[in-house]
Design a protein around this motif. Structure first.
Motif, PDB file in Angstrom:
ATOM      1  N   ILE A 107       0.642  -1.364  -0.024  1.00 13.24           N
ATOM      2  CA  ILE A 107       0.105   0.003  -0.132  1.00 13.24           C
ATOM      3  C   ILE A 107       0.838   1.274   0.049  1.00 13.24           C
ATOM      4  O   ILE A 107       1.700   1.392   0.758  1.00 13.24           O
ATOM      5  CB  ILE A 107      -0.905  -0.092   1.293  1.00 13.24           C
ATOM      6  N   ARG A 108       0.515   2.308  -0.883  1.00  9.76           N
ATOM      7  CA  ARG A 108       1.250   3.573  -0.993  1.00  9.76           C
ATOM      8  C   ARG A 108       1.210   4.500   0.308  1.00  9.76           C
ATOM      9  O   ARG A 108       0.213   4.363   1.027  1.00  9.76           O
ATOM     10  CB  ARG A 108       0.710   4.265  -2.057  1.00  9.76           C
ATOM     11  N   LEU A 109       2.510   5.014   0.720  1.00  8.57           N
ATOM     12  CA  LEU A 109       2.285   5.774   1.735  1.00  8.57           C
ATOM     13  C   LEU A 109       1.353   6.878   1.660  1.00  8.57           C
ATOM     14  O   LEU A 109       0.754   7.096   2.724  1.00  8.57           O
ATOM     15  CB  LEU A 109       3.548   6.523   2.048  1.00  8.57           C
ATOM     16  N   GLU A 110       1.023   7.343   0.549  1.00  7.83           N
ATOM     17  CA  GLU A 110       0.050   8.291   0.351  1.00  7.83           C
ATOM     18  C   GLU A 110      -1.280   7.808   0.894  1.00  7.83           C
ATOM     19  O   GLU A 110      -2.216   8.502   1.355  1.00  7.83           O
ATOM     20  CB  GLU A 110      -0.107   8.918  -1.103  1.00  7.83           C
ATOM     21  N   ALA A 111      -1.696   6.531   0.614  1.00  9.36           N
ATOM     22  CA  ALA A 111      -2.797   5.925   0.808  1.00  9.36           C
ATOM     23  C   ALA A 111      -2.951   5.875   2.355  1.00  9.36           C
ATOM     24  O   ALA A 111      -4.190   5.892   3.055  1.00  9.36           O
ATOM     25  CB  ALA A 111      -3.030   4.689   0.198  1.00  9.36           C
ATOM     26  N   LEU A 112      -1.940   5.407   2.913  1.00  4.36           N
ATOM     27  CA  LEU A 112      -1.768   5.331   4.474  1.00  4.36           C
ATOM     28  C   LEU A 112      -2.279   6.586   5.084  1.00  4.36           C
ATOM     29  O   LEU A 112      -2.982   6.550   6.199  1.00  4.36           O
ATOM     30  CB  LEU A 112      -0.486   4.769   5.077  1.00  4.36           C
ATOM     31  N   HIS A 113      -1.540   7.612   4.600  1.00  3.77           N
ATOM     32  CA  HIS A 113      -2.056   9.123   5.377  1.00  3.77           C
ATOM     33  C   HIS A 113      -3.432   9.478   4.956  1.00  3.77           C
ATOM     34  O   HIS A 113      -3.948   9.982   5.783  1.00  3.77           O
ATOM     35  CB  HIS A 113      -1.211  10.119   4.523  1.00  3.77           C
ATOM     36  N   SER A 185      -0.009   3.716  12.412  1.00  4.16           N
ATOM     37  CA  SER A 185       0.720   4.338  12.998  1.00  4.16           C
ATOM     38  C   SER A 185       2.236   3.663  12.763  1.00  4.16           C
ATOM     39  O   SER A 185       3.041   4.430  12.461  1.00  4.16           O
ATOM     40  CB  SER A 185       0.645   4.697  14.554  1.00  4.16           C
ATOM     41  N   GLN A 186       2.180   2.367  13.106  1.00  4.36           N
ATOM     42  CA  GLN A 186       3.585   1.831  12.933  1.00  4.36           C
ATOM     43  C   GLN A 186       4.179   1.666  11.609  1.00  4.36           C
ATOM     44  O   GLN A 186       5.303   1.861  11.332  1.00  4.36           O
ATOM     45  CB  GLN A 186       3.470   0.441  13.421  1.00  4.36           C
ATOM     46  N   SER A 187       2.984   1.634  10.597  1.00  6.84           N
ATOM     47  CA  SER A 187       3.514   1.449   9.153  1.00  6.84           C
ATOM     48  C   SER A 187       3.813   2.744   8.472  1.00  6.84           C
ATOM     49  O   SER A 187       4.924   2.859   7.955  1.00  6.84           O
ATOM     50  CB  SER A 187       2.268   1.014   8.284  1.00  6.84           C
ATOM     51  N   ILE A 188       3.172   3.788   9.021  1.00  7.60           N
ATOM     52  CA  ILE A 188       3.492   5.198   8.371  1.00  7.60           C
ATOM     53  C   ILE A 188       4.916   5.634   9.003  1.00  7.60           C
ATOM     54  O   ILE A 188       5.793   6.017   8.190  1.00  7.60           O
ATOM     55  CB  ILE A 188       2.527   6.436   8.813  1.00  7.60           C
ATOM     56  N   TYR A 189       5.216   5.589  10.319  1.00 12.67           N
ATOM     57  CA  TYR A 189       6.447   5.945  10.829  1.00 12.67           C
ATOM     58  C   TYR A 189       7.629   4.999  10.213  1.00 12.67           C
ATOM     59  O   TYR A 189       8.615   5.297  10.030  1.00 12.67           O
ATOM     60  CB  TYR A 189       6.346   6.056  12.288  1.00 12.67           C
ATOM     61  N   ALA A 190       7.252   3.695  10.144  1.00 10.37           N
ATOM     62  CA  ALA A 190       8.387   2.693   9.685  1.00 10.37           C
ATOM     63  C   ALA A 190       8.654   3.303   8.162  1.00 10.37           C
ATOM     64  O   ALA A 190       9.884   3.152   7.608  1.00 10.37           O
ATOM     65  CB  ALA A 190       7.831   1.455   9.606  1.00 10.37           C
ATOM     66  N   ALA A 191       7.891   3.682   7.246  1.00  7.37           N
ATOM     67  CA  ALA A 191       7.931   3.981   5.923  1.00  7.37           C
ATOM     68  C   ALA A 191       8.491   5.540   5.894  1.00  7.37           C
ATOM     69  O   ALA A 191       8.829   5.997   4.779  1.00  7.37           O
ATOM     70  CB  ALA A 191       6.743   3.890   5.006  1.00  7.37           C
ATOM     71  N   THR A 192       8.467   6.348   6.755  1.00  6.43           N
ATOM     72  CA  THR A 192       8.962   7.816   6.638  1.00  6.43           C
ATOM     73  C   THR A 192      10.562   7.565   6.571  1.00  6.43           C
ATOM     74  O   THR A 192      11.067   7.130   7.374  1.00  6.43           O
ATOM     75  CB  THR A 192       8.386   8.476   7.964  1.00  6.43           C
ATOM     76  N   ASP A 193      11.019   8.650   5.820  1.00  7.16           N
ATOM     77  CA  ASP A 193      12.299   9.027   5.838  1.00  7.16           C
ATOM     78  C   ASP A 193      12.944   9.771   6.767  1.00  7.16           C
ATOM     79  O   ASP A 193      12.895  11.019   7.029  1.00  7.16           O
ATOM     80  CB  ASP A 193      12.631   9.699   4.317  1.00  7.16           C
ATOM     81  N   ILE A 194      13.192   9.018   8.006  1.00 11.10           N
ATOM     82  CA  ILE A 194      13.402   9.752   9.305  1.00 11.10           C
ATOM     83  C   ILE A 194      14.710  10.686   9.064  1.00 11.10           C
ATOM     84  O   ILE A 194      14.512  12.033   9.648  1.00 11.10           O
ATOM     85  CB  ILE A 194      13.914   8.856  10.412  1.00 11.10           C
ATOM     86  N   PHE A 236       1.196  16.690   8.763  1.00  7.97           N
ATOM     87  CA  PHE A 236       2.259  16.012   8.965  1.00  7.97           C
ATOM     88  C   PHE A 236       2.229  15.362   7.339  1.00  7.97           C
ATOM     89  O   PHE A 236       3.315  15.154   6.787  1.00  7.97           O
ATOM     90  CB  PHE A 236       1.929  14.841   9.871  1.00  7.97           C
ATOM     91  N   ALA A 237       0.917  14.856   6.825  1.00  7.30           N
ATOM     92  CA  ALA A 237       0.858  14.324   5.568  1.00  7.30           C
ATOM     93  C   ALA A 237       1.566  15.039   4.327  1.00  7.30           C
ATOM     94  O   ALA A 237       2.279  14.508   3.687  1.00  7.30           O
ATOM     95  CB  ALA A 237      -0.369  13.705   5.289  1.00  7.30           C
ATOM     96  N   ARG A 238       1.270  16.453   4.513  1.00  6.39           N
ATOM     97  CA  ARG A 238       1.655  17.236   3.580  1.00  6.39           C
ATOM     98  C   ARG A 238       3.170  17.370   3.492  1.00  6.39           C
ATOM     99  O   ARG A 238       3.915  17.594   2.466  1.00  6.39           O
ATOM    100  CB  ARG A 238       0.969  18.551   3.594  1.00  6.39           C
ATOM    101  N   ALA A 239       3.763  17.575   4.927  1.00  4.19           N
ATOM    102  CA  ALA A 239       5.161  17.774   4.828  1.00  4.19           C
ATOM    103  C   ALA A 239       5.875  16.667   4.398  1.00  4.19           C
ATOM    104  O   ALA A 239       6.731  16.694   3.852  1.00  4.19           O
ATOM    105  CB  ALA A 239       5.375  18.089   6.339  1.00  4.19           C
ATOM    106  N   ALA A 240       5.334  15.367   4.825  1.00  3.89           N
ATOM    107  CA  ALA A 240       5.931  13.962   4.351  1.00  3.89           C
ATOM    108  C   ALA A 240       5.761  13.894   2.963  1.00  3.89           C
ATOM    109  O   ALA A 240       6.794  13.476   2.252  1.00  3.89           O
ATOM    110  CB  ALA A 240       5.038  13.020   5.042  1.00  3.89           C
ATOM    111  N   ALA A 241       4.858  14.190   2.013  1.00  4.20           N
ATOM    112  CA  ALA A 241       4.767  14.579   0.686  1.00  4.20           C
ATOM    113  C   ALA A 241       5.680  15.103   0.031  1.00  4.20           C
ATOM    114  O   ALA A 241       6.169  15.214  -1.200  1.00  4.20           O
ATOM    115  CB  ALA A 241       3.356  14.749   0.171  1.00  4.20           C
ATOM    116  N   GLU A 242       6.059  16.442   0.774  1.00  2.00           N
ATOM    117  CA  GLU A 242       6.865  17.258   0.111  1.00  2.00           C
ATOM    118  C   GLU A 242       8.461  17.059   0.427  1.00  2.00           C
ATOM    119  O   GLU A 242       9.282  17.747  -0.275  1.00  2.00           O
ATOM    120  CB  GLU A 242       6.657  18.774   0.564  1.00  2.00           C
ATOM    121  N   VAL A 243       8.854  16.271   1.185  1.00  2.00           N
ATOM    122  CA  VAL A 243      10.045  16.073   1.749  1.00  2.00           C
ATOM    123  C   VAL A 243      11.029  15.868   0.549  1.00  2.00           C
ATOM    124  O   VAL A 243      12.310  16.197   0.568  1.00  2.00           O
ATOM    125  CB  VAL A 243      10.287  14.823   2.920  1.00  2.00           C
ATOM    126  N   ASP A 244      10.590  14.986  -0.490  1.00  3.31           N
ATOM    127  CA  ASP A 244      11.585  14.965  -1.871  1.00  3.31           C
ATOM    128  C   ASP A 244      11.584  15.868  -2.666  1.00  3.31           C
ATOM    129  O   ASP A 244      12.527  15.832  -3.402  1.00  3.31           O
ATOM    130  CB  ASP A 244      11.046  13.655  -2.439  1.00  3.31           C
TER     131      ASP A 244
END
Length: 257
Positions: A107-113, A185-194, A236-244
């Protein structure tokens, strides 16, 4: 002319599929567990008694119990005093299933958000309505850990963040939402580029947002808890999407709402 062997009126039958005896036994036990007839912790009869009572072979009984164990409806304890004990499904069953779907379907990270944005504000509103003193203590403990880790311990901050979001869901006292939010929560943060995302500024803004949401939950102000959680998770979702796309990303300030 019709052939001598068959006529147009000959009756026809479909292939009869007979279920395995172990599936039949597992289905009966499963239904009695899910209906509440067998309560949590109930010991099923020993294997030898099940063989005598059902008339099935020991191998068939064992296979039925293995099916139920895989489904997490019974727990098998070895040794003296052991046996098969009923385990009724709770939110951890939902969590495990959702995690498997997320990983198995990639599942895409965007869909999780998107899913989180849809359900977590409701979790916050329910938490404000139903929270107990124990729930508040857990939220405060998770927030204290978050604050202590905010300066320089990103992995600890991440764990505390997941703990806090899970605590909000648990305070809402809805088994399905607890299961969903734990997995999300576990999946989103595991997939986030910390390394690229969880910088000091974002950790500070996140900490303040959690404090404001906790205040609303403590005050049992459901609408405020929902608004503040919506602002937090959407930011948080917007910021994560813009990180790249950006060298520096920021979350919106928590504000009053």
């Amino acid at each position: 002319m019709q052939s001598a062997g068959h006529s147009a009126s000959d009756p026809r039958f479909d292939v009869v599929k007979v279920p395995k005896a172990s599936d039949v036994l597992a289905a009966e036990v499963r239904e009695r567990i899910l209906s509440g007839e067998f309560t949590e912790g109930t010991a099923l009869p020993p294997e030898r008694q099940l063989v005598d009572q059902t008339g099935l072979s020991r191998a068939t009984v064992r296979e039925a119990l293995r099916i139920l164990e895989v489904e997490r409806l019974v727990r098998i304890r070895p040794g003296r005093g052991g046996g098969a004990f009923v385990h009724r499904p709770g939110h951890e069953s939902v969590t495990n299933t959702v995690r498997l779907v997320i990983r198995g379907r990639q599942i895409r990270l965007e869909a999780l958000h998107e899913t989180r944005e849809a359900i977590e504000p409701t979790c916050a509103a329910l938490a404000a309505k139903r929270r107990t003193s124990a729930d508040l203590a857990e939220l405060d403990a998770a927030h204290a850990e978050l604050t202590a880790a905010a300066d320089d311990d990103v992995p600890r901050f991440l764990r505390a963040n997941v703990r806090w979001h899970t605590a909000v869901a648990k305070a809402g006292d809805n088994e399905l939402l607890i299961g969903f939010m734990t997995a999300l929560s576990q999946s989103i943060y595991a997939a986030t580029d910390i390394d690229r995302f969880m910088d000091a500024e974002i950790r500070e803004v996140t900490t303040r947002a959690h404090a404001r949401i906790t205040e609303a939950i403590r005050a049992q102000d459901g609408p405020a808890a929902m608004r503040r959680m919506t602002r937090h998770v959407c930011g948080f979702a917007r910021a994560a999407a813009e990180v790249d796309q950006r060298q520096r990303v920021g979350l919106p300030e928590p504000g009053d709402d």
